[in-house]
Design an enzyme around this catalytic site. Structure first.
Site, PDB file in Angstrom:
ATOM      1  N   ARG A  46       0.842  -1.215   0.000  1.00  0.00           N
ATOM      2  CA  ARG A  46       0.000   0.000   0.000  1.00  0.00           C
ATOM      3  C   ARG A  46       0.868   1.252   0.000  1.00  0.00           C
ATOM      4  O   ARG A  46       0.545   2.254  -0.617  1.00  0.00           O
ATOM      5  CB  ARG A  46      -0.952  -0.032   1.206  1.00  0.00           C
ATOM      6  CG  ARG A  46      -1.749   1.227   1.386  1.00  0.00           C
ATOM      7  CD  ARG A  46      -3.004   1.086   2.249  1.00  0.00           C
ATOM      8  NE  ARG A  46      -2.922   0.132   3.320  1.00  0.00           N
ATOM      9  CZ  ARG A  46      -2.232   0.297   4.466  1.00  0.00           C
ATOM     10  NH1 ARG A  46      -1.575   1.420   4.696  1.00  0.00           N
ATOM     11  NH2 ARG A  46      -2.211  -0.641   5.385  1.00  0.00           N
ATOM     12  N   TYR A  98     -18.618  15.368 -14.323  1.00  0.00           N
ATOM     13  CA  TYR A  98     -19.082  13.977 -14.245  1.00  0.00           C
ATOM     14  C   TYR A  98     -20.023  13.838 -13.038  1.00  0.00           C
ATOM     15  O   TYR A  98     -19.743  14.374 -11.960  1.00  0.00           O
ATOM     16  CB  TYR A  98     -17.862  13.056 -14.126  1.00  0.00           C
ATOM     17  CG  TYR A  98     -18.212  11.645 -13.749  1.00  0.00           C
ATOM     18  CD1 TYR A  98     -19.109  10.907 -14.524  1.00  0.00           C
ATOM     19  CD2 TYR A  98     -17.664  11.047 -12.625  1.00  0.00           C
ATOM     20  CE1 TYR A  98     -19.444   9.609 -14.162  1.00  0.00           C
ATOM     21  CE2 TYR A  98     -17.983   9.754 -12.273  1.00  0.00           C
ATOM     22  CZ  TYR A  98     -18.882   9.038 -13.044  1.00  0.00           C
ATOM     23  OH  TYR A  98     -19.209   7.760 -12.693  1.00  0.00           O
ATOM     24  N   ASP A 170      -9.390  18.158 -13.634  1.00  0.00           N
ATOM     25  CA  ASP A 170      -9.662  16.810 -14.126  1.00  0.00           C
ATOM     26  C   ASP A 170      -9.328  16.804 -15.619  1.00  0.00           C
ATOM     27  O   ASP A 170     -10.024  17.422 -16.429  1.00  0.00           O
ATOM     28  CB  ASP A 170     -11.146  16.482 -13.882  1.00  0.00           C
ATOM     29  CG  ASP A 170     -11.518  15.071 -14.323  1.00  0.00           C
ATOM     30  OD1 ASP A 170     -10.819  14.510 -15.184  1.00  0.00           O
ATOM     31  OD2 ASP A 170     -12.527  14.559 -13.812  1.00  0.00           O
ATOM     32  N   LYS A 195     -10.242   5.720 -18.614  1.00  0.00           N
ATOM     33  CA  LYS A 195     -10.680   6.192 -19.925  1.00  0.00           C
ATOM     34  C   LYS A 195      -9.537   6.137 -20.936  1.00  0.00           C
ATOM     35  O   LYS A 195      -9.030   5.066 -21.214  1.00  0.00           O
ATOM     36  CB  LYS A 195     -11.273   7.596 -19.766  1.00  0.00           C
ATOM     37  CG  LYS A 195     -12.307   7.701 -18.613  1.00  0.00           C
ATOM     38  CD  LYS A 195     -13.464   6.776 -18.851  1.00  0.00           C
ATOM     39  CE  LYS A 195     -14.605   6.809 -17.887  1.00  0.00           C
ATOM     40  NZ  LYS A 195     -14.377   6.846 -16.469  1.00  0.00           N
TER      41      LYS A 195
END
Ligand code: P1T
Length: 380
Positions: A46, A98, A170, A195
């Protein structure tokens, strides 16, 4: 090196000890320590993983930032960025974002005492009106999802810095291939790497890149502390996608322009939203602040009632959420990706129930145009 070269060569060879051209997928969750509390370069997956770091370094380089961090999704990237802030803080957020981004502010971080004003940032003069003594950041998508409004990033950056705010961008729709917000004054850029970066609709991922190394350290602390990291295998897939980003973005754009031109010549189409069309209000701005217009096109039929039927008649556009994969997708944002925005708010914003959004893939554009033509003709 030019960007197209860096997209392919950044971080190569991927594993100097063996000469492997691509980085290995390190699955081990833990790493041996020399003595208690004295780890080597890595200790626990992690906190750090060599495959994830290979992707993070490449993304930092491509966006021109000091540090890149990879997350389990675009939403996980944004969530972790927002944890840099505190109770009582206020955000100015683009009004056309979004639906999941809207939901994260309106229904999750609002519970932690953070407030957001959703503002039409294509009118930068609106910023002043929404600024409060608790405003800490501006959060922008450009072009916006799904109405493809183009936001002036330099104007956002100068306002942000004049008022001690962070500018968070973004960059999902453009990718660093077409637009590099950090070079225009942004502090943090993030992506749904699900994407275009990954590019094949087969991996969920998020990326954040920051300009300032100290802020990078803080974000890494939060990435490790909250744990929404990207897995080694998914990190590998995103990095693999990035190698062909230039070719894909050029093909997406070529197709999008042909589709947008075709739609804008049809009498039964009331409006086409594509920044690459010279008639688009943000066309000039998009030209000067980036190097392309991307592969997303939205349109509104004169008779919006036909929209659902059109999505059923197309054969080469798959009816599905998401975007940025090699295959073309069609969606109705009001019923799908933006359904979490209340209907009256959607209406105010112009996300009409009949608005159709296309993620134009890399198929032959002529086939895509012919497919749309038959679907539109059949539903006349
Ligand atoms: O899905 P995820 O990787 O968590 O990313 C969320 C996200 C963030 N930013 C933008 C601009 C996005 O478009 C998305 C996800 N969008 C869709 C799924 C969609 O169809 O619009």
């Amino acid at each position: 090196m030019r960007l197209k070269t860096r997209l392919v060569r950044s971080g190569l060879p991927g594993d100097p000890p063996t000469g492997a051209v691509n980085p290995p997928i390190y699955l081990s969750t833990t790493f041996e320590q020399e003595s208690p509390g004295k780890p080597g370069a890595y200790e626990y997956i992690r906190t750090g993983n060599p495959t994830r770091e290979a992707l993070e370094k490449v993304m930092a380089e491509l966006e021109g930032g000091a540090r890149g961090l990879a997350f389990a999704s675009g939403m996980a990237a944004l969530q972790t960025i927002l944890l840099l802030f505190s109770e009582g803080d206020h955000f100015i957020v683009g009004d056309d974002v979004y639906g999941g981004t809207y939901r994260l502010f309106a229904r999750v971080f609002s519970r932690l005492g953070m407030k957001a004003s959703f503002v039409d940032l294509s009118q930068p003069e609106e910023l002043e009106r929404h600024l409060t003594s608790r405003t800490r950041a501006i959060v922008v998508e450009t072009p916006t999802n799904p109405l493809l409004k183009v936001i002036n990033l330099q104007a956002m950056a100068s306002f942000s810095h004049a008022h001690g705010l962070k500018l968070i961008v973004d960059n999902t729709f453009m990718t660093p291939y077409f637009q590099r917000p950090l070079e225009l004054g942004a502090d943090i850029v993030f992506h749904s790497a699900t994407k275009y970066l990954a590019g094949h609709s087969d991996v969920l991922a998020g990326i954040a890149v920051v300009k300032d190394p100290e802020l990078g350290e803080e974000l890494h602390f939060l990435q490790n502390a909250t744990g929404a990291v990207l897995s080694p295998f998914d990190s590998y897939l995103v990095l693999r996608g990035i190698r062909t980003l230039a070719l894909r973005m050029e093909a997406h754009q070529r197709g999008a322009l042909q589709v947008a031109q075709f739609l804008s010549e049809r009498h039964d189409v009331a409006k086409v939203y594509y920044p690459g069309l010279p008639s688009h209000p943000g066309h000039h701005l998009a030209r000067v602040q980036g190097e392309g217009f991307g592969g997303m096109v939205s349109f509104l039929l004169s008779d919006p009632e036909r929209a659902a039927e059109v999505t059923r008649k197309v054969k080469l556009f798959t009816l599905a959420e998401s975007l940025g994969g090699v295959e073309s997708l069609i969606s109705i944002p009001a019923r799908m990706t933006h359904a979490s925005i209340p209907p009256e708010r959607r209406k105010e914003l112009g996300i009409h129930d009949g608005l159709i959004r296309l993620s134009v893939g890399i198929e032959d554009p002529q086939d895509l145009v012919e497919d749309l033509r038959q679907a539109l003709d059949e539903t006349l």
